[in-house]
Every structure is written in C-alpha cells, then in structure tokens.
Design an enzyme around this catalytic site. Sequence first.
Site, PDB file in Angstrom:
ATOM      1  N   HIS A  51       0.751  -1.287  -0.010  1.00 51.38           N
ATOM      2  CA  HIS A  51       0.226   0.001   0.083  1.00 51.38           C
ATOM      3  C   HIS A  51       1.003   1.215  -0.096  1.00 51.38           C
ATOM      4  O   HIS A  51       1.471   1.535   1.077  1.00 51.38           O
ATOM      5  CB  HIS A  51      -0.931   0.206   1.337  1.00 51.38           C
ATOM      6  CG  HIS A  51      -1.689   1.277   1.327  1.00 51.38           C
ATOM      7  ND1 HIS A  51      -2.915   1.143   0.622  1.00 51.38           N
ATOM      8  CD2 HIS A  51      -1.636   2.106   1.866  1.00 51.38           C
ATOM      9  CE1 HIS A  51      -3.610   2.317   1.008  1.00 51.38           C
ATOM     10  NE2 HIS A  51      -2.749   2.857   1.633  1.00 51.38           N
ATOM     11  N   ASP A  56       0.906   5.018  -0.291  1.00 54.15           N
ATOM     12  CA  ASP A  56       0.059   6.335  -0.033  1.00 54.15           C
ATOM     13  C   ASP A  56       1.000   7.338  -1.207  1.00 54.15           C
ATOM     14  O   ASP A  56       1.899   7.638  -1.217  1.00 54.15           O
ATOM     15  CB  ASP A  56       0.097   6.786   1.203  1.00 54.15           C
ATOM     16  CG  ASP A  56      -0.703   6.044   2.172  1.00 54.15           C
ATOM     17  OD1 ASP A  56      -2.014   6.114   1.938  1.00 54.15           O
ATOM     18  OD2 ASP A  56      -0.351   5.458   2.955  1.00 54.15           O
ATOM     19  N   ASP A  61      -7.744   1.272   2.107  1.00 54.00           N
ATOM     20  CA  ASP A  61      -7.606   2.561   3.044  1.00 54.00           C
ATOM     21  C   ASP A  61      -8.637   3.613   2.827  1.00 54.00           C
ATOM     22  O   ASP A  61      -8.209   4.820   3.795  1.00 54.00           O
ATOM     23  CB  ASP A  61      -6.107   2.888   2.803  1.00 54.00           C
ATOM     24  CG  ASP A  61      -5.444   3.590   4.113  1.00 54.00           C
ATOM     25  OD1 ASP A  61      -6.033   3.415   5.135  1.00 54.00           O
ATOM     26  OD2 ASP A  61      -4.523   4.312   4.002  1.00 54.00           O
ATOM     27  N   HIS A  67      -6.485   9.579  -1.428  1.00 52.25           N
ATOM     28  CA  HIS A  67      -7.132   9.469   0.048  1.00 52.25           C
ATOM     29  C   HIS A  67      -6.465  10.125   1.265  1.00 52.25           C
ATOM     30  O   HIS A  67      -7.011  10.142   2.353  1.00 52.25           O
ATOM     31  CB  HIS A  67      -7.593   7.921   0.444  1.00 52.25           C
ATOM     32  CG  HIS A  67      -6.452   7.069   0.689  1.00 52.25           C
ATOM     33  ND1 HIS A  67      -6.183   5.956  -0.254  1.00 52.25           N
ATOM     34  CD2 HIS A  67      -5.755   6.755   1.739  1.00 52.25           C
ATOM     35  CE1 HIS A  67      -5.056   5.506   0.131  1.00 52.25           C
ATOM     36  NE2 HIS A  67      -4.699   5.950   1.399  1.00 52.25           N
TER      37      HIS A  67
HETATM   38 ZN    ZN Z   1      -3.461   4.966   2.657  1.00 55.36          ZN
END
Ligand code: ZN
Length: 1095
Positions: free
Chosen positions: A308, A310, A420, A630
């Site tokens: 994951h 970001d 997420d 996000h």
């Molecule tokens: Zn995230």
Amino acid sequence: MLQSSSTTSKDNKSHAKMGGETAAQKKPRSDYPVRAPKPVGQLISNIYKDRISQFYSRGQWENNNLLAMMNEAVVSGEPHVQLSVWDAPKLTRPTFDDAVSHEFKKTSVGSWFGPSWSTHWFKVVIKVPKELADKRLLELHWDANNEGLIWTEDGKPLQGLTGGGERVEWVLPESFRDGKQHTIYIEMACNGMFGNAPGGDSIQPPDPNKSFRLDRAEIVAVNPDARQLFIDIWIIGDAAREFPSDSWEQHKALKTCNAIIEAFELGNKESLKTCRKIAEEYLGPNINSAKVYESGKEPVVFGIGHCHIDSCWLWPFAETKRKVARSWSNQCDLMERYPELNFACSQAQQYKWLKELYPSVFERVKKKVAEGRFHPIGGSWVEHDTNMPSGESLVRQFLYGQRFYESNFGNRCQTFWLPDTFGYSSQLPQLCRLSGMTRFLTQKLSWNNINKFPHTTFNWVALDGSQVVCHMPPSETYTAEAHFGDVKRSMSQHKSLDQDATSLLVFGKGDGGGGPTWQHIEKLRRCRGISDTVGLLPRVHLGNSVDDFFDKLELKADTFVTWYGELYFELHRGTYTTQANNKRNNRKAEFVLREVELLATIASIKDKSYKYPKKDIDDMWEAVLLCQFHDCLPGSSIRMAYDESDEFYAKLFKTAKKILDDTSKVLGVSQATSSSITEGAALSSLSWHRKSLIDINETEAAVACGKGPFLKLRKFKTSEDKPEVSLRKLSGGAFLLENSQLKVEVKGGCVTSLYDKSAEREIIPKGEKANQYVIFDDKPLYWQAWDVEVYHLDTRKTLPCGETKVHEEKKHRVSVVTETKISDKSSIETVISLSAAVEGEQSYVEVASKVVWNETMKFLKVEFPVDVRSTEASYETQFGVVRRPTHYNTSWDMAKFEVCCHKFADLSEHDYGVSVLNDSKYGFATTGSLMRLSLLRSPKAPDANADMGTHHIRWAILPHKGALGPTTVRKAFEFNSPLKLVSVPLSGSVLSGPPIELTSDSSPALVLDTVKRGEDDEDVSRGELPVKKGQSVVVRIYDSLGGRARGTVATSWDVKRVSKTNLLEDELEEVVFEDGKFAVDLKPFEVATYKLQLA
Ligand SMILES: [Zn+2]
C-alpha cells in the site's frame, strides 16, 4: 489395529488351551521399571512458552542463542566494501545520470547524512574475499535507518532498502564471487518509511533537520540453515502461544519448540539440521519450497502480496515516485526466488510515474504482468477518496485508470481496490459496474470506533440497485506481516461464515516498506505446512490472484447478504473539512473542467482547424484525480504535499484559462468584465434554461435568459416606486432585506427571520438565529487532521454578534456586512445579500464570508435552525442524493453526527423545505431541525499550519416549496457555476442556442452533466488505444432525485448514430435517433452515457 486384534485372538486360543483357571494377562513391557527412577514434572506451560523467544531474540542472549549462528562471516570496510558519496544539493532528487556525473568523496560506516528529505548517492565497490567465494548465501547488508535504492553500475534500479532492519539485505549476484571489484550505487533518501516525524509519534509534523547514520554496509555470508530454523521456531512458537490451550496442537507445538531448543548446540552447524528435522514433525516435509502448496487440500485463506503506497501522506508526492520504484523492483526480484509470490498493486498513476521515470523497472514489471505474477488492480487512477470527488471525477478515476491498464498491459481490472479510503459513497457499485468491475475490496471499516460492521463478504448495492461483491479481509489489515495470527484471524474474525468461509490475506509492508519480504513468504509456507501436518490453522494458499478469489465468490454471490447504500466510515469525519483550500480547489477544478470540455467540444466540431486540447485536458484531469488521493483531498497529509497540490491546481487553472480563451476565439466571444447589454452575453455551462441577474458593470445588472452556452441579455427593469429589492433599517440595529419572494431580517450578522411570502411561511423558529457562527473544541482521540469526535458537540459556543452595516444598496441587489470576532487572532467578515427575485426562479439568501483563521484545535461551523421537521435529511452525493437520520435513535444513527455532502444539504417536509447550498464545503450535520455547515478546522498534525490564513467561503439558504426537488439540484449547480459575462462583438451566431440539450419537456430531475469528445476519435486520440474514425461526442446524463426520469436529447450537430455506452465509452446498444433527437428513460439514480457519432 489389525495386529493387535490378531494378537488378542491368538491369546484367546492359548487361553482356551490352558483351561481358563486365570484371567488373560498381556505381558508387561519388559523395560518399564517397577520403581520410579526420578520425579518428572509437568511442563509448566507459561515458562516454557516464554523460553521460546529467548532462543532467537536480541539483547543479552544474542551471542549464545540461534542468532549467534546466523552468519558464517561478516566483512566490512576496505578493501571489501569501499564507500564514497555525493550529496545532492539542497533537497533535489537528481536522476542517476546526473548523480553519477559528479565527484564522489570517500565515506564510511558511522557517518551521518541529512537533513530530512535530502538525497545522497553512494558508490559502493564490493570485493568478495576469497574465503567467502563458495559460501552458500552472500548478501550485502545495508542499514542507514532510511530508504534506499540499489542501482547497477549502468543505471538500472535493482532493489529497494528500508532501514531500521525492515529490509536491509540484498543478495549478491553469483558474478560477484570472482574476487574482483564490482560497483553498485545506492541512492539514499533521508526519510523513514513513514516520513520524518521528530519522535515516535509518526503523525507529528516532520522535523526538517533529522540526520541518519549509516549503521551497516557489509558483506555477509548467511547460514541458510540458521535462517530457516529461525522462521521454523518463530511460527511453531506462535502456534504454542496462540493456539488454544485446550488443543493438542498447542501442546505439541510447545513440546516441539522445546525439543528444538534442547537439540541446539552453539557452534555446531550439524545441530541446526537436527533442529530443523524436529521442526519438520510439526511443519511437514515440504516447507522449504513452494511445493508446500501442492498438497491438493482445499485452502480457505488466499494470500496476496501487496504494497500500500500512499501517493502522498507523511512525505511529498515527489518521494512517492521513488517509493514506487523501490517497492516494485523489490517484488520483481523476490518473485525470481519465490515462485508462489503473486503481487497485486493499484493506482495507475504510480505505474505511469514508473513508466516515465524508471523505464527499466517498468519493463520488468510489464514482464511480470505478462507472466501473471504482478497484478495491476483497482481500475482507478489512484486510491482516491470517495466521499468528496464529484460523480464525474469518480467516472474519470475509472476512465483514466482502466485506459492506462488496458493500453499498457492489455487488460482492464475487474476488482475495485480501496483498502484504506475513509468511507465509500453510495453510487460506487453502479460506477464500478459501468467500468467493467464487479468486485470491490476494502477493509477500512474495521476501524469504526462505534459500531462493528457486520459482514466480511456481501453484495454491496448502489442507489440505483447495481451490486458488486464486496470482501473485507477478516485479518483486518492490508499490510499484514503474514504472521501466524493473521492467518488465524482470517477465520476467527470472519463474519460471513454462514455463507462462505474463504478470505483474502493481503500481506506486505506498505509505504516505505516495499511490500512483502522473504520472511513473509517463508512464514506463510510454514503456516500452510502446519495446516496440512497437524491442522487447526486455516489452510492458506499462495499463487492465486485476487480475481481468482472473487471468481469463486461470484459463483455463489446471489446467496450473499446485501448492504444497501453508503459504507459510512465511523471515523475520520474531520476529513470532510480539513485543508479547506485544497477542497475548494477540487470543487473549482471540477467545475472548470466541465466548462472546458463542453466549450472545447463545441469548438472542435464548429471549426475543424481547432484541435481539441486532449493533452491539456488529460493533464488537468490527472492532476485533479491525483489530488483526490485518500490522504490529499481529505486533508491528512503534511504541508509539503499541499504545497505541491497548490502548484498542480495553479497550473490547471492557468491551462483552463488558456483553453477557454482559445475556444472563445473559435466561438466568436471574448471574456469581459463589463459590457453593454447589446454586446454582452452570459456564459452558462449548465444544460437547463437559466434566467438570472448578471452584473454587467460596477452598478448595473442585466437579466440573462436562455439555454447555454451563451445566454442573451436584456434590460433589468425597475420602477422607482416599487423597487425589485429593498433594504430598510429597523430598530435595534436590525435590517430588513426584501424582494418579491422573501423578507429577510438580519441582526448582528444573523438571520432572525426569513419569511417566504408566497408560501406564507416563516422559516426561522421564533427566537432562533440562522447563519449563527459556532465554535467547538476539536481535540479528537488521536488522529488530529482526520477525526472530529462526538464529544466536540458538547463544547459548542456561539460567536458573539458584531454590528451589522449596509454593504451594498443597488437596484438589483442589497447586502449588509457584519464583523465577527473569533479571538484576538481570528475574525469573520460576512456579507449577507438578497438579489431581486426573477420571475419563475426561486430566490435565496446568499452569504459570502471572509474568515481570517489562526486558531488551535477549534472547529468553526455555521448553523441554520429551521422550522422544518423530518427524521431524515438529504445530502447531495455523486449522481444523486443520500438520506441520513436527523436523530440519535441507535448508535448507527448517532455515529453519523458529521456527514459528507456535496453542493447542498436539505431538510424537507412533504410540501416544504430548506436547502443550504455551498461553493466549497463537504462537512455537514443535521440534528433535529438544526442544520449545520462545517467551515474550518485547525488540527496541528500532520500539518501544523493546516487552514491557517484567510478563506473565502460562500453559502446560501434556499427555501423551497415541495419536498427536495429539481429547484435545489439546479440552484446548487448554479451557485457553483455562476454566469460569466462575455462580450459578443457582432451578436454572433453563438446565441442561436445550444448544440445539444435536454428538451424542455424532459424530466427536471435529469441533469446533462458532461459533454466531451470521444476518447479515441481520430482528431482527439493520443494513440494509447486504437483510433476510431470520425468525430464523436460523449454525453453523460443522470437522474438526480431518485425516480423514473424520461426526457429527450436534441442536437443540432450532424449526428449519424447514437449508442448507449458504459463509462469507458464501449458502445453497448444502439439508440433510436430521429430528427436530431433521441429519448432517454432512466431508472432512479441511473447514470447514463451516450455516444453521438457525427456524420
Ligand atoms: Zn493509505
């Protein structure tokens, strides 16, 4: 059994022969002593359990336990590891070619590097000593407590490194064993895997002055037996600790661990083999390879590697580009060694960065994609927020995402992937379906801090009834460390076992951690071994894809439970408000893109020499979509990320202006700030007939009337004795603003009365004040930028009213202004206006505020108590409306104490209601009859300066007859898309009407939202997918209110064929097109896309 029964029958025979005087007696074991030779105690479970970790933990035992045998040799320093460094200037991130062109200076282990975010390039010359040449496993161990990327001497990235022991090994190539010098480069990034927080609390704003010590740079000859044994006992130890104590499997695990520890002899390599042999009794014989997964037994837990990343968060976007290269090169490398490893990764944007900046890694990834090992997933441009982006933005997330995947890898994604994101809006299943996706994965709802979400696997149903299969991994993480416990929880926390017992286990370090590690894969092999050897642990499998998993679920999905409407996230409610400027830019950008696409489409059809600016439009959309990531749009990133997003938006608005100037030229108009009625026109990008006042100079207004894009102006008529709008001073410092529809009393900046003349109805309850500012203490439990907690409501304070003065007294508009003091550092200037009512159009009270905001942990809102009673309020969402309770009956109702809205929120009875419109806000609450728009927060982490400064915010109070209806939908659009004055020198043909429109007899609930050119038209395409002949126009229409909506689209373009398409513009069915018209017939909240092929 067979043997024992035959023994018995033989004994019986002999017994018969002996005449039966004595009872049959089995001969005792000869070696079982008569007398107990010594006392033997029961294994004292907790002590023997605790002993296990002593066998492999650091600290006082490390020189005498298994760790002491991990390495057969370690060499560092010259001549074996020669280090030199070049420090990149300031905080630049130079390319490989740039970096290696500089002079490197000598350095050594123990040196410090910084400051935060700086880059340092190391030249590492490795010479393997002769005595290590034939060791079984040689690695370079590099730990500088930050992130790094290993490059070949000729500039190809090999593998990422994460300090602090997270990922510090790089396996030396066989070619390095020749005793000669070999050069690699290491690009060091001065940040940890979660940025540069000053201490242990990673969400605190970064410390700009951190430095990092190079702790290790050494060649290590690893003892593979010791390493494998380490994982063996770790996992068996977990079984001893985590299996229930009333199971024999737990006791056997404990005994096995202790037997291993006892068999271990420090310094004796053979003893390691003996220990592993003991471990095999619990783990089975096949755990040393992927063969362990070939037992043919039915698995229930399906592991998939994941990282994951970001796109920005506690680091800037610029660093993410490098995190992607580091992480994904790791995975390509690891796949070579572990054939069972499959890796799924989302976010087309990250693939695009890789393609542009690291072409050799992209080629490696592409190869692994072709082999079916590396799985692009998600179908969207980034893992975006789903609360705040507009409907069209969500469409573009899929359009840009799927087109990237299709054009680069030959396939579209089937699974929407948002593990997420902070809550999931109600139209997503419909938009997924229309983008070729039938499945959805998330798990964030496991963070709910009020109610536990009741399902693991279910059908998720959109406002229009469309459904997707949703799975939320029961291990409740998307960055699992592939622990024994993660596998165990995949069953013990599974909430849908009555329907299906399978689950996904999404493992791998996220962000700077670079995805799965070899340890993760080794651990899972052993977990599988346990399931097949002793049992009890859910059987895990590696080697499938997420799609394989969902393929099986889909077959029985018609029996799964359903969840209708939004997946409301009971946490992070502050993200509808934090980083106001970024949210405002999002809204403005979405609206300017509507206008740009509409006008560029019209221009490109009108004038073949005008080139539809596809690249500019793509760049603009990609910027908007990226900023909807996000942690960006929700406001949970550090300052550096918002400095970058400010730049993206500034560039976008500049490009938009240029395109609008260009299209204006083609269409024969020019932007104007003042004009005469005869030479002026009003630009409207909205699809319906508008009739509205527009300022044509400092003092005068005209009435714009018609359908877009260019509306004619006519004189605004007033008479002296009966003004269209008036302002009157009342006693006690109050003012009365009045037009033919509304009477508004303003006192001290608040609306004390709002009277609807034709409905004969007072909207403000007696003694109450609308437009009342209120301030709350805003200290959530932990996640400052993210959360506002329910108890903030108990700290409400009204802001004292200042004096109200006349601001504007024109024939077409009157307004009053009020100063409100918040504190010594913060204040609000509020202008409340009422314009002359236009016949047939609902009038509303408009408020424009300028807030100077320098608070700490305070939340500013504005309240509207209204005399309307309903147990549900309505909030605009993407392509529709979502209704939520106005009461706190249950904990599920109460959890929604702060919710997301788009351009409006509405509280209505069956025949009357009030809407609150806004131009840039997303947070709202309706409690009883009190409506409350959230304006500004002031969290101090992870951005210490979030929202400090000056803000311009507009909202409006719109009373209306009837329940929520098209009046609100349209006025909210109009409020966000005010008419723009243009000048039309020769009253040109542009005023002849829209080239495409919904005819006036169409349902007013229909919104023609988007007009754009077909992606692959020959004069538009950028070549990523096969070009299509001719010109086409794509239009998107939706039902905004939740009913059957019929209408007719009419066009003056020379259209030869119309088809209904999905969001990806695949033609699904032909639509009857006659006399320049085609019919639309939409189901409640349906989003429909049509493609008009021009002749
Ligand atoms: Zn995230």
